[in-house]
Scaffold this active site. Structure first.
Site, PDB file in Angstrom:
ATOM      1  N   ARG A  69     -18.953 -10.374   9.733  1.00 34.93           N
ATOM      2  CA  ARG A  69     -18.810 -11.757   9.310  1.00 34.93           C
ATOM      3  C   ARG A  69     -18.022 -12.490  10.371  1.00 34.93           C
ATOM      4  O   ARG A  69     -17.020 -11.967  10.871  1.00 34.93           O
ATOM      5  CB  ARG A  69     -18.083 -11.838   7.957  1.00 34.93           C
ATOM      6  CG  ARG A  69     -18.092 -13.233   7.360  1.00 34.93           C
ATOM      7  CD  ARG A  69     -17.263 -13.339   6.092  1.00 34.93           C
ATOM      8  NE  ARG A  69     -15.866 -13.596   6.395  1.00 34.93           N
ATOM      9  CZ  ARG A  69     -15.019 -14.063   5.477  1.00 34.93           C
ATOM     10  NH1 ARG A  69     -15.416 -14.292   4.220  1.00 34.93           N
ATOM     11  NH2 ARG A  69     -13.759 -14.288   5.801  1.00 34.93           N
ATOM     12  N   GLU A  77     -19.518 -15.248  -5.734  1.00 35.35           N
ATOM     13  CA  GLU A  77     -18.247 -14.514  -5.863  1.00 35.35           C
ATOM     14  C   GLU A  77     -17.322 -15.162  -6.886  1.00 35.35           C
ATOM     15  O   GLU A  77     -16.477 -14.478  -7.451  1.00 35.35           O
ATOM     16  CB  GLU A  77     -17.543 -14.390  -4.520  1.00 35.35           C
ATOM     17  CG  GLU A  77     -16.982 -15.662  -3.985  1.00 35.35           C
ATOM     18  CD  GLU A  77     -16.336 -15.467  -2.629  1.00 35.35           C
ATOM     19  OE1 GLU A  77     -17.007 -14.985  -1.703  1.00 35.35           O
ATOM     20  OE2 GLU A  77     -15.150 -15.793  -2.504  1.00 35.35           O
ATOM     21  N   TRP A 128     -11.685 -25.200  -1.162  1.00 30.90           N
ATOM     22  CA  TRP A 128     -11.135 -24.361  -0.067  1.00 30.90           C
ATOM     23  C   TRP A 128     -12.025 -23.161   0.080  1.00 30.90           C
ATOM     24  O   TRP A 128     -12.379 -22.514  -0.922  1.00 30.90           O
ATOM     25  CB  TRP A 128      -9.714 -23.915  -0.430  1.00 30.90           C
ATOM     26  CG  TRP A 128      -9.138 -22.950   0.543  1.00 30.90           C
ATOM     27  CD1 TRP A 128      -8.594 -23.235   1.773  1.00 30.90           C
ATOM     28  CD2 TRP A 128      -9.079 -21.523   0.408  1.00 30.90           C
ATOM     29  NE1 TRP A 128      -8.172 -22.096   2.387  1.00 30.90           N
ATOM     30  CE2 TRP A 128      -8.470 -21.018   1.586  1.00 30.90           C
ATOM     31  CE3 TRP A 128      -9.469 -20.625  -0.566  1.00 30.90           C
ATOM     32  CZ2 TRP A 128      -8.230 -19.650   1.799  1.00 30.90           C
ATOM     33  CZ3 TRP A 128      -9.251 -19.274  -0.365  1.00 30.90           C
ATOM     34  CH2 TRP A 128      -8.624 -18.810   0.805  1.00 30.90           C
TER      35      TRP A 128
HETATM   36  O1  EZ4 Z   1     -16.195 -13.753   0.950  1.00 34.26           O
HETATM   37  N1  EZ4 Z   1     -15.003 -13.567   0.717  1.00 34.26           N
HETATM   38  C1  EZ4 Z   1     -14.207 -14.524   0.301  1.00 34.26           C
HETATM   39  O2  EZ4 Z   1     -14.625 -15.672   0.135  1.00 34.26           O
HETATM   40  C2  EZ4 Z   1     -12.790 -14.145  -0.019  1.00 34.26           C
HETATM   41  O3  EZ4 Z   1     -12.014 -14.142   1.139  1.00 34.26           O
HETATM   42  C3  EZ4 Z   1     -12.174 -15.048  -1.054  1.00 34.26           C
HETATM   43  O4  EZ4 Z   1     -11.791 -16.254  -0.470  1.00 34.26           O
HETATM   44  C4  EZ4 Z   1     -10.963 -14.387  -1.659  1.00 34.26           C
HETATM   45  O5  EZ4 Z   1     -11.282 -13.059  -1.936  1.00 34.26           O
HETATM   46  C5  EZ4 Z   1     -10.600 -15.063  -2.948  1.00 34.26           C
HETATM   47  O6  EZ4 Z   1      -9.626 -14.296  -3.629  1.00 34.26           O
HETATM   48 CO    CO Z   2     -16.835 -15.710   0.233  1.00 36.89          CO
END
Ligand code: EZ4
Ligand code: CO
Length: 410
Positions: free
Chosen positions: A149, A270, A410
């Protein structure tokens, strides 16, 4: 009876970060673990379990996983939500752990057995600039990651999601998004600057690392549908494995517009907690990967049903695996990853040494592939003495404000 639930303990500890773990023990002394960690709202789930669920579990037959799930989901009356579904997930996973231990089998054997030899993992490379990013990618490749990533800073934005504030000496570039403080940290955002910058990053990464390595990017809910469509289209020449959370998907129909403009594969979910969050996305094939973690979606029983629904639409798993999914939640993911047919990829941020002292794990990571191992159950044990060394510490994920001060995703 021997499999009646004798006790259910809610265990809160904070080695590298906060974790909430449910430990269920049967009359026969068989122990199962479940992850109930909800980043930034941990104590809500601890209370939901301690105050409202544990009293209902005592005396129930631990073998009755589906009945317990349906009982907790329907007798709560109030449906869905991250706190409820994390609590139910912890019970579900602990009962699967117990069932597999009683059967003397690693959990994946109860989920249909292995459908592959290994579980493709992806790591989190990041950098404030291209040299740091390239160093981070090389570091992750040296660790064996075959899929990466890519997140970077954006000129004009001070602090941005997914980029370590500075390369940490320990895991180098591994970062913990939640910060221990009485208030969430405020970060800044500018979508136009981001949209101008990200294609140049992937151009540089492809030139440096070649066309083959699977690259992923997380938009992290910050774009409108038309902005997501623009970025998806601009990234097509770089052949991403997926663009994640390209736009907030409470309005699942928003993804119709993105889909019309780009063939860049999309991953979402997620922050979802039940199949209903996915219903339109799956039925209209608006996504390519289901991002939910076992911990946040009602457990193995529930996520398995979501993934079986998705499989009918050729949609694959992309289970969420950041450090705020505990080793128990990660183990649950790996057992499910190994067994289902429509596996896509597994997110893998390595936990820190303190976390690994609390949770003994039997999974392996070799040559870019994870495997849950051959221990009975989940393959995780919990060390109370180590856990007692790390009391809970209030921590929050950051949030964004735009230049004019408007709060932003965010
Ligand atoms: O794809 N992974 C993510 O987007 C993570 O980094 C989330 O921002 C955090 O796990 C939130 O607790
Ligand atoms: Co994510």
């Amino acid at each position: 009876r021997g499999t009646a639930i004798r006790s259910a303990e809610v265990l809160v500890t904070s080695p590298d970060r906060n974790f909430v773990t449910l430990r269920i023990t049967t009359e026969d002394g068989v122990v199962g673990l479940g992850d109930a960690t909800l980043n930034g709202r941990e104590l809500s789930v601890a209370s939901y379990l301690s105050d409202h669920v544990v009293p209902l579990l005592l005396g129930r037959d631990a073998h009755r996983i589906e009945d317990t799930w349906q009982f907790l989901y329907r007798s709560a009356y109030w449906r869905r939500g991250p706190v409820t579904m994390a609590a139910i997930a912890a019970v579900d996973v602990a009962l699967w752990d117990i069932k597999a231990r009683i059967a003397g089998l690693p959990l994946y054997q109860l989920l249909g057995g292995a459908s592959r030899t290994g579980i493709m993992a992806y790591g989190h490379a990041s950098g404030r600039d291209l040299p740091e990013l390239f160093d981070s990618i090389r570091h992750h490749q040296e660790q064996g990651f075959r899929s990466i990533r890519v997140q970077t800073s954006v000129p004009g934005i001070d602090a941005v999601y997914g980029v370590a504030a500075q390369p940490s000496s320990s895991g180098r570039y591994d970062y913990e998004p939640a910060q221990r403080a009485p208030l969430p940290a405020e970060e800044d955002w500018d979508t136009r600057a981001y949209l101008r910058h990200i294609p140049t990053v992937f151009e540089a990464v492809r030139n440096e690392f070649g066309p083959e390595v699977p690259l992923l990017h997380d938009g992290h809910h910050r774009m409108t549908p038309i902005q997501a469509a623009r970025l998806g289209k601009d990234l097509e020449p770089y052949d991403l494995f997926w663009l994640e959370d390209c736009t907030p998907a409470e309005n699942q129909e928003a993804l119709r517009l993105v889909r019309q403009h780009t063939t860049t594969p999309l991953a979402i979910g997620e922050v979802f907690n039940t199949v209903w969050d996915y219903q339109t996305l799956v039925r209209e094939q608006l996504i390519d990967y289901v991002r939910s973690a076992v911990t946040h979606t009602g457990g193995i029983s529930a996520l398995r049903k979501i993934l079986d629904f998705a499989a009918q639409y050729q949609i694959k798993s992309g289970i969420h695996g950041p450090t705020d999914i505990s080793p128990v939640g990660m183990a649950a993911a790996l057992h499910l990853d190994l067994a289902i047919h429509n596996f896509g990829i597994q997110e893998y941020m390595q936990h820190g040494a303190k976390t690994n002292a609390v949770f003994q794990q039997s999974f392996t990571f070799e040559d870019g592939y994870l495997h849950p191992g051959s221990e009975v159950g989940l393959g995780v044990t919990y060390d109370d003495d180590a856990a007692a060394r790390y009391p809970y510490a209030q921590a929050y994920l950051p949030f964004n404000r735009l230049k004019d001060g408007t709060v932003h995703d965010w």
